[in-house]
Design an enzyme around this catalytic site. Structure first.
Site: not given
Ligand code: IPM
Ligand code: MG
Length: 359
Positions: A142, A191, A223, A247, A251
């Protein structure tokens, strides 16, 4: 006690849901004899329309002068055509970085009364869901270097994932300290099988873990984590992860608890100062229709009493007022079962405020 609170209603359903939180805050003020002084400030589309910029200096100043900040939501189709650095969302990113709010706490818990709203089969959630996502908020993709350039394949664009040891250490410490007050389990999500930034991230989380021998730490690649969240959400207690992965995963975590309209968040720096907002957006399609669920905003106020003011009883009073409203069968449109009449935003806010006073 006396507190100064900056309030930023923002756009879309922001003002309506923030009003629910302010009613709850007023009820707490009365019941527990505190004094809370409000200062309203503008950000997002509302600020663009008035001043031409999404985050006026005055708003940053009002926030810095306050003990904490409550925000409704920002964004809307009216401002979608603006270039990236002038969009309402810039206000959020600017507030986070200007105020040093590096830790984003997003609790995703399934209310017993809302078990039916969980989209997962009951046998996948035998013990309910109670996850705290701790998302890094002022670094990574970001905020990294970005740009565009010409290549022999045509125009190209890049963003950079950059994390320093100190940035990772402080968010890991936040996650471990929160876990100590919960089930003492932290899952680090990265990751590290591909990204160098993730390898440094993981090394740093492992080093920080040595100071917290009572907390169990495990690691998942992002993942796999996305899969485990809908396969076995009960395996998670505290999740710690990067800005970008947080982020996305927050959700996902919110949806398995029934509705994004239920989930609050706290953005914290080191000092106790915080910005509190629902994790949902401004939902312009239902704005002004008394349809929005104010509970995420109201529960954000509970988080403010807990994390900024260290007033646990006051926080718990708001949370049990919400539970009581749900148990009494009140449902806004987003969480209502087939056939039941929905409760409006204003009515739900009023019921919860009255529950606080009566509790
Ligand atoms: C969130 C939102 C923001 C983010 C957007 C609106 C900039 O999605 O708070 O999760 O990506 O952080
Ligand atoms: Mg988001």
């Amino acid at each position: 006690m006396k507190f100064n609170l900056a309030v930023i209603p923002g756009d879309g359903i922001g003002p309506e849901v923030l009003d629910g939180a302010l009613q709850a805050i007023r009820a707490v003020e009365e019941k527990f004899s505190h004094q809370i002084v409000l200062a309203e400030a503008e950000a997002g589309g509302a600020a663009i329309d008035k001043t031409g910029e999404p985050l006026p200096r005055e708003t940053i100043r009002a926030c810095k002068n306050a003990d904490s900040v409550m925000l409704g939501a920002v964004g809307g189709w009216q401002w979608d055509h603006l270039p990236g650095d002038q969009r309402p969302e810039r206000a959020l990113l600017g507030l986070r970085s200007e105020l040093g709010l590096y830790a984003n706490l997003r609790p995703a818990a399934l209310h017993k009364a809302l078990a039916d709203a969980c989209p997962l089969r009951p046998e996948l959630v035998p013990n309910g869901i109670d996850i705290m996502v701790v998302r890094e908020l002022t670094g990574g993709l970001y905020f990294g270097d970005r740009g565009r350039k010409q290549t022999d394949m045509g125009e190209a664009a890049w963003d950079t994932e950059l994390y320093s040891v100190e940035e990772v250490r402080r968010i890991a410490v936040m996650a471990f300290s929160i876990a100590q007050k919960r089930q003492k389990r932290v899952t680090n999500i990265d990751k590290a099988n591909v990204l160098e930034s993730s390898r440094l991230w993981r090394e740093t989380v492992l080093a920080a873990a040595r100071e917290y021998p009572d907390v169990m730490l495990d690691h998942l690649y992002v993942d796999n984590a996305a899969m485990q969240l809908i396969r076995d959400p009960g395996r998670f207690d505290v999740i710690v992860t990067t800005n970008m992965f947080g982020d996305i995963l927050s959700d996902e975590a919110s949806q398995i608890t029934g509705s994004i309209g239920m989930l609050p968040s706290a953005s914290l720096g080191g000092s106790g100062f915080g910005l509190y907002e629902p994790i949902h957006g401004s939902a312009p399609d239902i704005a002004g229709q008394n349809l929005a669920n104010p509970i995420a905003s109201i529960l954000s106020a509970a988080m403010m009493f807990r994390y900024s003011f260290h007033l646990e009883e006051e926080a718990a009073a708001i949370e049990s007022a919400v539970t009581k409203a749900l148990e009494a069968g009140y449902r806004t449109a987003d969480i209502r079962g087939a056939g039941a009449a929905p409760t409006g935003t204003k009515e739900m806010s009023g019921i919860i405020a009255r529950n606080i006073l009566a509790g």
